[in-house]
Design a protein around this motif. Structure first.
Motif, PDB file in Angstrom:
ATOM      1  N   LEU A 299     -31.095 -43.913  84.269  1.00 55.21           N
ATOM      2  CA  LEU A 299     -32.382 -44.105  83.598  1.00 55.21           C
ATOM      3  C   LEU A 299     -32.726 -45.577  83.424  1.00 55.21           C
ATOM      4  O   LEU A 299     -33.888 -45.969  83.549  1.00 55.21           O
ATOM      5  CB  LEU A 299     -32.382 -43.387  82.247  1.00 55.21           C
ATOM      6  N   SER A 300     -31.701 -46.400  83.129  1.00 51.40           N
ATOM      7  CA  SER A 300     -32.030 -47.814  82.931  1.00 51.40           C
ATOM      8  C   SER A 300     -32.385 -48.449  84.270  1.00 51.40           C
ATOM      9  O   SER A 300     -33.252 -49.318  84.342  1.00 51.40           O
ATOM     10  CB  SER A 300     -30.894 -48.559  82.231  1.00 51.40           C
ATOM     11  N   GLU A 301     -31.746 -47.970  85.351  1.00 54.21           N
ATOM     12  CA  GLU A 301     -32.142 -48.462  86.674  1.00 54.21           C
ATOM     13  C   GLU A 301     -33.570 -48.034  86.997  1.00 54.21           C
ATOM     14  O   GLU A 301     -34.357 -48.792  87.551  1.00 54.21           O
ATOM     15  CB  GLU A 301     -31.191 -47.930  87.762  1.00 54.21           C
ATOM     16  N   LEU A 306     -39.274 -49.261  87.478  1.00 59.36           N
ATOM     17  CA  LEU A 306     -40.645 -49.052  87.014  1.00 59.36           C
ATOM     18  C   LEU A 306     -41.270 -50.369  86.573  1.00 59.36           C
ATOM     19  O   LEU A 306     -42.446 -50.630  86.818  1.00 59.36           O
ATOM     20  CB  LEU A 306     -40.670 -48.051  85.854  1.00 59.36           C
ATOM     21  N   GLN A 307     -40.445 -51.196  85.918  1.00 56.28           N
ATOM     22  CA  GLN A 307     -40.986 -52.478  85.453  1.00 56.28           C
ATOM     23  C   GLN A 307     -41.303 -53.411  86.610  1.00 56.28           C
ATOM     24  O   GLN A 307     -42.306 -54.120  86.585  1.00 56.28           O
ATOM     25  CB  GLN A 307     -40.018 -53.133  84.459  1.00 56.28           C
ATOM     26  N   ARG A 308     -40.426 -53.360  87.633  1.00 52.06           N
ATOM     27  CA  ARG A 308     -40.727 -54.134  88.847  1.00 52.06           C
ATOM     28  C   ARG A 308     -42.032 -53.654  89.466  1.00 52.06           C
ATOM     29  O   ARG A 308     -42.887 -54.445  89.839  1.00 52.06           O
ATOM     30  CB  ARG A 308     -39.586 -53.988  89.864  1.00 52.06           C
ATOM     31  N   ASN A 356     -42.068 -43.427  78.324  1.00 46.88           N
ATOM     32  CA  ASN A 356     -41.289 -42.203  78.157  1.00 46.88           C
ATOM     33  C   ASN A 356     -39.807 -42.394  78.439  1.00 46.88           C
ATOM     34  O   ASN A 356     -38.977 -41.702  77.864  1.00 46.88           O
ATOM     35  CB  ASN A 356     -41.837 -41.101  79.067  1.00 46.88           C
ATOM     36  N   ASN A 357     -39.504 -43.313  79.332  1.00 47.07           N
ATOM     37  CA  ASN A 357     -38.123 -43.474  79.787  1.00 47.07           C
ATOM     38  C   ASN A 357     -37.099 -43.607  78.657  1.00 47.07           C
ATOM     39  O   ASN A 357     -36.132 -42.834  78.609  1.00 47.07           O
ATOM     40  CB  ASN A 357     -38.059 -44.642  80.773  1.00 47.07           C
ATOM     41  N   ALA A 361     -34.224 -41.005  77.567  1.00 46.00           N
ATOM     42  CA  ALA A 361     -32.833 -41.449  77.562  1.00 46.00           C
ATOM     43  C   ALA A 361     -32.177 -41.096  76.231  1.00 46.00           C
ATOM     44  O   ALA A 361     -31.040 -40.621  76.185  1.00 46.00           O
ATOM     45  CB  ALA A 361     -32.777 -42.960  77.793  1.00 46.00           C
ATOM     46  N   LYS A 362     -32.926 -41.278  75.159  1.00 50.31           N
ATOM     47  CA  LYS A 362     -32.395 -40.988  73.826  1.00 50.31           C
ATOM     48  C   LYS A 362     -32.153 -39.484  73.654  1.00 50.31           C
ATOM     49  O   LYS A 362     -31.114 -39.064  73.152  1.00 50.31           O
ATOM     50  CB  LYS A 362     -33.396 -41.483  72.777  1.00 50.31           C
TER      51      LYS A 362
END
Length: 503
Positions: A299-301, A306-308, A356-357, A361-362
């Motif tokens: 998810l962090s990847e 997504l940010q890129r 949402n990510n 994740a949480k």
RNA sequence: UCCCCGAUAGCUCAAUUGGUAGAGCGAGCGGCUGUUAACCGCUAGGUUGUAGGUUCGAGCCCUACUCGGGGAGCCA
């Protein structure tokens, strides 16, 4: 009116060099002074018809030049192959007859909002995208019937008015049946079980109704579901049946609707990989994956990606805005503006996913064994795989009363969901049914249900009970998955949404 | 039911710090013999969702409501 002289656009490849007459509607037209390009649709496809000045009367040439979108028309001419044309064939027009002229057709060849399109659903069905989806849906439904019929299943039509609940009483539509309350079916399963004890292998296929207050891209209040039910089968047998079934559907769609899938932007390469066996996870393994490091890393990847993506879109927007300011010609500015609108919509979607990510994740990290998997949990697991995933052995308390417990671990039941890959989520839910009279009785009363209502269902466990089970596949969700359509409301001609029925 | 976003021409969208509401598509007229959501010129098209408020001035700020979109729970 006879139909004898009529040729369909789908048959044009057999008529190259010959004179034919097409009947259809004007999909779009372009004119260039002395030559016109009329795109005609007739329900089987699109055909570009070429009208040259001099090859028809001046009066007709002028009439065609002013013909409105979606006017109905009959055109005659010679068929020829031409790569520049939609579909590869075109018609050199020698004559035409306007049947019903149309003016001010509301759905123009530009983009429209979803609310407008749903309000004009009766016309929107004519659009190319909806047409392609409809063709795929037809194939899916045909494949469903063919698969079960060829395997010796018997079709049983289960009732739509129901006197008892299959799953949860609260999600039912109640109807007044001559003063008595009945409700609309949410599953044909209970009736189907009784039929399976007669025919061995059966299935039902029809509309299903759920009064869930679900406002998501995966929900309709009325949807189509096919449910097979098999006597003498175990969980492994059901999984095998389900994966062969889904494979057959995708294979049929790829064979019969390749051009439609291409137009819709479906991931054909991914669909071609759908050969069994599919992935198999137990619920407990799924929970371990969700709460494990691998998922957080995944998810962090995904978030970084997504940010890129967001940065890329933003810098592109910045570039275009600069470019726009430097343009002198108005039409060039407008072209850029149109691109900007698309980019901003994309940016909005990316923003929503970024937002949402961490929530997902949480939710995943804090997942407790015993809960049902949520939509986001399914999405995560689905995104981590390239083929459909079976998730089996859910906690008994999260599932319906009729599911058979695992005799080796009474806390879980012998059920499964099938998650479509790449984030599409659940398309099948199924289970082995409880076949022990006492255990079933206990579960019915344990859920506060009126045992009296289920006496016939209990009878099936009294007279020659056998291990049996089945599953239900949602047609619209399957079509959405195959076509990469985001919302299942586009996958049925006249969708029924929560609080909203247009026509 | 809860959270977020939105409502401007028939449609899709612009409008800089609160300062004269614009464009494309569609419609109408004209031009162009190979167009691909064709292109070029001209014309018509508006009580900025509703009701209030702040201000010299509101599409933009504030409040309430209506409608719509996305997401959550639940599920196929």
């Amino acid at each position: 009116m006879t139909n004898n002289n009529k040729t369909y656009i789908s048959e044009l490849k057999d008529y190259v060099g010959k004179e034919v007459t097409l009947s259809g509607w004007l999909y779009n037209s372009r004119s260039s002074g002395k030559i016109q390009f009329l795109i005609i649709r007739d329900g089987t496809g699109l055909c570009q018809c070429i009208v040259e000045k001099g090859s028809v009367s001046d009066e007709l040439f002028d009439e065609l030049r002013h013909l409105g979108q979606e006017s109905s028309i009959r055109v005659s001419g010679t068929v020829r192959a031409d790569e520049r044309s939609v579909g590869g064939y075109e018609l050199a027009v020698t004559d035409a007859e306007v049947i019903g002229a149309a003016t001010d057709y509301p759905i123009t060849p530009k983009s429209h909002g979803i609310d407008f399109l749903l309000k004009n659903r009766h016309l929107h069905l004519r659009s190319r995208r909806q047409w392609c989806i409809g063709k795929v849906r037809h194939t899916v439904i045909d494949a469903i019937r063919r698969f079960f019929n060829d395997k010796g299943f018997v079709l049983i039509d289960t009732p739509i008015f129901m006197s008892m609940a299959g799953e949860d009483e609260q999600t039912l539509f109640e109807v007044d049946y001559f003063g008595e309350p009945l409700h609309l079916t949410q599953t044909g399963q209970l009736h189907l079980e009784s039929a399976a004890m007669s025919f061995g292998k059966v299935y039902c296929f029809g509309p299903t109704f759920r009064a869930e207050k679900s406002k998501t891209r995966r929900h309709l209040t009325e949807f189509w579901m096919v449910e097979p039910e098999v006597a003498f089968i175990d969980l492994d047998g059901l999984l095998e049946l389900a994966e062969n079934f889904v494979y057959f559907i995708t294979e049929q769609a790829l064979t019969n609707n390749r051009s439609e899938l291409e137009y819709l932007g479906a991931d054909i390469a991914a669909l071609e990989k759908m050969k069994p066996p599919f992935y198999r996870l137990t619920y407990t393994e799924a929970v371990e994956i969700l709460t494990g490091e691998k998922t957080q890393k995944f998810l962090s990847e995904q978030l970084e990606q997504l940010q890129r993506q967001k940065q890329q879109i933003e810098s592109r927007i910045g570039e275009l805005e600069k470019k726009q300011a430097g343009q002198r010609k108005q039409w060039q500015k407008d072209k850029i503006a149109a691109e900007l609108i698309e980019l901003r919509a994309e940016l909005g979607e990316t923003d929503a996913r970024i937002e949402n990510n961490p929530k997902h994740a949480k939710l995943a990290a804090g997942f407790q064994w015993g809960k049902d998997l949520g939509g986001s949990d399914e999405t995560i697991i689905s995104q981590m795989h390239d083929k459909p995933i079976f998730v089996t052995h859910y906690p008994k308390d999260a599932k319906a009363f009729y599911m058979k417990t695992d005799r080796g671990n009474e806390k879980v039941v012998l059920n499964f969901d099938l998650l479509a890959p790449a984030g599409f989520g659940e398309i099948i839910g199924g289970s082995v049914r409880e076949d022990d009279y006492e255990k079933l009785l206990k579960r019915i009363s344990g859920q506060g249900l009126d045992v009296e209502n289920y006496s016939w269902y209990l009878d099936l466990r009294k007279y020659g009970s056998v291990p049996h089970g089945g599953f239900g596949l949602g047609v619209e969700r399957t079509v959405a998955w195959l076509t990469s359509e985001k919302h299942i409301r586009q996958c049925i001609a006249f969708p029924r949404l929560m609080d909203k029925v247009y026509i």
